[in-house]
Design an enzyme around this catalytic site. Structure first.
Site, PDB file in Angstrom:
ATOM      1  N   ARG A 139       0.882  -1.169   0.000  1.00 57.50           N
ATOM      2  CA  ARG A 139       0.000   0.000   0.000  1.00 57.50           C
ATOM      3  C   ARG A 139       0.917   1.215   0.000  1.00 57.50           C
ATOM      4  O   ARG A 139       1.731   1.365   0.917  1.00 57.50           O
ATOM      5  CB  ARG A 139      -0.893   0.010   1.246  1.00 57.50           C
ATOM      6  CG  ARG A 139      -1.907   1.137   1.208  1.00 57.50           C
ATOM      7  CD  ARG A 139      -2.682   1.259   2.498  1.00 57.50           C
ATOM      8  NE  ARG A 139      -1.958   2.023   3.485  1.00 57.50           N
ATOM      9  CZ  ARG A 139      -2.524   2.762   4.440  1.00 57.50           C
ATOM     10  NH1 ARG A 139      -3.842   2.825   4.537  1.00 57.50           N
ATOM     11  NH2 ARG A 139      -1.800   3.415   5.318  1.00 57.50           N
ATOM     12  N   TYR A 173      -2.584  11.810   4.698  1.00 55.82           N
ATOM     13  CA  TYR A 173      -2.997  10.551   5.307  1.00 55.82           C
ATOM     14  C   TYR A 173      -2.027   9.409   4.985  1.00 55.82           C
ATOM     15  O   TYR A 173      -1.633   9.221   3.831  1.00 55.82           O
ATOM     16  CB  TYR A 173      -4.402  10.130   4.833  1.00 55.82           C
ATOM     17  CG  TYR A 173      -4.659   8.708   5.224  1.00 55.82           C
ATOM     18  CD1 TYR A 173      -4.913   8.395   6.551  1.00 55.82           C
ATOM     19  CD2 TYR A 173      -4.512   7.667   4.306  1.00 55.82           C
ATOM     20  CE1 TYR A 173      -5.045   7.090   6.959  1.00 55.82           C
ATOM     21  CE2 TYR A 173      -4.637   6.353   4.703  1.00 55.82           C
ATOM     22  CZ  TYR A 173      -4.910   6.076   6.030  1.00 55.82           C
ATOM     23  OH  TYR A 173      -5.017   4.776   6.439  1.00 55.82           O
ATOM     24  N   HIS A 211      -8.794   7.116   2.011  1.00 54.90           N
ATOM     25  CA  HIS A 211      -9.381   7.357   3.338  1.00 54.90           C
ATOM     26  C   HIS A 211     -10.600   8.258   3.293  1.00 54.90           C
ATOM     27  O   HIS A 211     -10.698   9.241   4.035  1.00 54.90           O
ATOM     28  CB  HIS A 211      -8.320   7.915   4.294  1.00 54.90           C
ATOM     29  CG  HIS A 211      -8.248   7.159   5.579  1.00 54.90           C
ATOM     30  ND1 HIS A 211      -8.455   7.725   6.799  1.00 54.90           N
ATOM     31  CD2 HIS A 211      -8.006   5.852   5.820  1.00 54.90           C
ATOM     32  CE1 HIS A 211      -8.333   6.813   7.745  1.00 54.90           C
ATOM     33  NE2 HIS A 211      -8.070   5.654   7.176  1.00 54.90           N
ATOM     34  N   GLU A 223     -13.780  -0.868   5.446  1.00 54.14           N
ATOM     35  CA  GLU A 223     -13.143  -1.067   6.754  1.00 54.14           C
ATOM     36  C   GLU A 223     -13.986  -0.493   7.897  1.00 54.14           C
ATOM     37  O   GLU A 223     -13.836  -0.929   9.030  1.00 54.14           O
ATOM     38  CB  GLU A 223     -11.716  -0.498   6.787  1.00 54.14           C
ATOM     39  CG  GLU A 223     -11.630   1.006   6.712  1.00 54.14           C
ATOM     40  CD  GLU A 223     -10.204   1.532   6.648  1.00 54.14           C
ATOM     41  OE1 GLU A 223      -9.356   0.887   6.018  1.00 54.14           O
ATOM     42  OE2 GLU A 223      -9.939   2.592   7.238  1.00 54.14           O
ATOM     43  N   GLU A 239      -4.443  -7.503   4.396  1.00 55.33           N
ATOM     44  CA  GLU A 239      -3.585  -6.441   4.917  1.00 55.33           C
ATOM     45  C   GLU A 239      -2.847  -6.975   6.143  1.00 55.33           C
ATOM     46  O   GLU A 239      -3.445  -7.586   7.018  1.00 55.33           O
ATOM     47  CB  GLU A 239      -4.462  -5.247   5.318  1.00 55.33           C
ATOM     48  CG  GLU A 239      -3.701  -4.065   5.871  1.00 55.33           C
ATOM     49  CD  GLU A 239      -4.647  -2.890   6.188  1.00 55.33           C
ATOM     50  OE1 GLU A 239      -5.854  -3.114   6.387  1.00 55.33           O
ATOM     51  OE2 GLU A 239      -4.143  -1.760   6.236  1.00 55.33           O
ATOM     52  N   TRP A 292     -11.856  11.901   7.922  1.00 53.97           N
ATOM     53  CA  TRP A 292     -10.449  11.564   8.184  1.00 53.97           C
ATOM     54  C   TRP A 292     -10.010  10.405   7.320  1.00 53.97           C
ATOM     55  O   TRP A 292     -10.644   9.409   7.178  1.00 53.97           O
ATOM     56  CB  TRP A 292     -10.204  11.209   9.658  1.00 53.97           C
ATOM     57  CG  TRP A 292      -8.782  10.821   9.816  1.00 53.97           C
ATOM     58  CD1 TRP A 292      -7.682  11.548   9.431  1.00 53.97           C
ATOM     59  CD2 TRP A 292      -8.260   9.593  10.338  1.00 53.97           C
ATOM     60  NE1 TRP A 292      -6.541  10.862   9.697  1.00 53.97           N
ATOM     61  CE2 TRP A 292      -6.851   9.653  10.238  1.00 53.97           C
ATOM     62  CE3 TRP A 292      -8.857   8.458  10.863  1.00 53.97           C
ATOM     63  CZ2 TRP A 292      -6.035   8.626  10.656  1.00 53.97           C
ATOM     64  CZ3 TRP A 292      -8.054   7.426  11.289  1.00 53.97           C
ATOM     65  CH2 TRP A 292      -6.641   7.505  11.190  1.00 53.97           C
TER      66      TRP A 292
END
Ligand code: GCO
Ligand code: MG
Length: 405
Positions: free
Chosen positions: A149, A161, A214, A264, A341, A405
């Protein structure tokens, strides 16, 4: 013979970052572990478990996992949300751990058995510029990773981010108030396609590259980015727009074939059903810890399979080794596995949560111990590693408006 749940204990400890772990014990002394860590809101889940869930479990049949899941989900009347679902997830993981220990099998065997020999993992790589990011990718390559990533600093935005200053990425920051981060979509959109093209050129055609936005772009900006990144051939573009407004993704789809990953922050199947049925995503990012446990995530992954969506289970450092083990048993046993991940952890964490799973040459293996294959060291106590109050950062536009965020 019915094996009854006799007690439950919630361990909140902070060996470098906060973890919330549930340990259930049956009348004959079999224990099961569950991860209930919710980054930045840990004590809310600990209280939900201690004050409301554990007292309601005493005397229940430890083997009736589906029934207990429904009892906690439907039975509470108030349903869903990250706090509730992380608590249910922890109970669910602990009960699967107990059942698999009773059967003397690693959990993946109870879930249908192995569908593959190994689980492809991706690393977090990060740099404030191309050189820094390349160094981070090379380090991950030395550790064996084949998938990365890639998050990179954007000139003009002071704290982009995913570009972390600390080695231990993203524990909720230890402040009395949330830290202030900044964002400007135009500055990012102007620069990121070229930066990622350069990274692709340096890494070569074969490297597996992923990128996470994000939740920060508006639909039309997301469509523009997905289109502009086509030639980078990302494995996926993650959370390109907030997932609340799900129809927005059809706009992104109309403009590009860049694969999309989302989920997520989801905690129930209802949040991803329309995305899957509409073929609006390619990978589902829920975690076992935040998605209601093995019982619920298994249903999510079956629905995904029907719609040719693959798994990309969330595995940041805020998922504890217990949650990671549960993910790996699922990854092993589903047919529609995509990628996992996986952030390597400081040795202290691995010592405090001894585990059977292993990472070798870019791939993960759940291990052959019965149950989840994770134990808690006696040294992992609240006294030795007391909880640390902290918050995730809050993200602001340059004019002071609160943003995603
Ligand atoms: C990822 C994530 C995380 C989250 C974190 C919040 O793709 O791994 O975006 O790193 O930011 O889980 O606590
Ligand atoms: Mg993410």
């Amino acid at each position: 013979m019915v094996e009854k749940i006799a007690s439950g204990e919630v361990v909140v400890a902070s060996p470098g970052r906060n973890f919330v772990t549930l340990r259930l014990r049956t009348e004959s002394g079999i224990t099961g572990l569950g991860d209930a860590t919710l980054n930045g809101r840990e004590l809310a889940v600990a209280s939900y478990l201690r004050d409301h869930v554990v007292p309601a479990l005493n005397g229940r049949d430890a083997q009736a996992i589906e029934d207990t899941w429904m009892y906690l989900y439907k039975g509470a009347y108030w349903r869903g949300g990250p706090v509730t679902m992380a608590a249910i997830a922890a109970v669910d993981m602990a009960l699967w751990d107990i059942k698999a220990k009773m059967a003397g099998l690693p959990l993946y065997q109870l879930l249908g058995g192995a569908c593959r020999e190994r689980v492809l993992a991706y690393a977090h790589t990060t740099g404030s510029d191309i050189n820094g990011l390349m160094r981070s990718i090379e380090k991950a390559q030395e550790d064996g990773y084949e998938a990365f990533r890639v998050q990179i600093g954007i000139p003009g935005i002071m704290d982009t981010y995913g570009v972390s200053a600390s080695e231990y990425y993203e524990p909720a920051l230890r402040d009395s108030q949330p830290a202030r981060f900044h964002w400007d979509a135009e500055t990012y959109l102007r620069q990121i396609p070229k930066l990622l093209r350069d990274i692709r050129a340096q890494c070569g055609e074969e490297a597996i590259l992923l990128h996470d936005v994000h939740h920060r772009l508006a639909p039309v900006q997301a469509a523009r980015l997905a289109r502009d990144l086509e030639e980078v051939r990302l494995f996926w573009l993650e959370d390109v727009t907030p997932s609340d407004d799900q129809d927005a993704l059809s706009l992104v789809r109309q403009h590009s074939t860049t694969p999309l990953a989302i989920g997520e922050v989801f905690n129930t199947i209802w949040q991803c059903k329309a995305l899957m049925e509409g073929h609006l995503i390619d990978y589902i990012r829920m975690s076992v810890t935040h998605g209601g446990g093995v019982t619920h995530l298994r249903k999510v992954l079956w629905l995904a399979e029907l719609h040719q969506v693959k798994s990309g289970l969330h595995g940041p450092s805020d998922v504890s080794p217990v949650g990671m083990a549960a993910s790996l048993h699922l990854d092993f046993a589903i047919s529609n596995f995509g990628i996992q991940e996986y952030q390597q952890r400081p040795a202290l964490i691995d010592d405090l949560f001894p585990h059977a799973y292993s990472f070798r040459d870019g791939y993960l293996y759940p291990g052959e111990e019965s149950g989840l294959g994770v134990t808690l060291s006696d040294a992992l106590t609240a006294e030795k590693y007391p909880y640390v109050h902290g918050y995730l950062p809050v993200n602001y536009l340059m004019d002071g408006t609160v943003h995603e965020w």
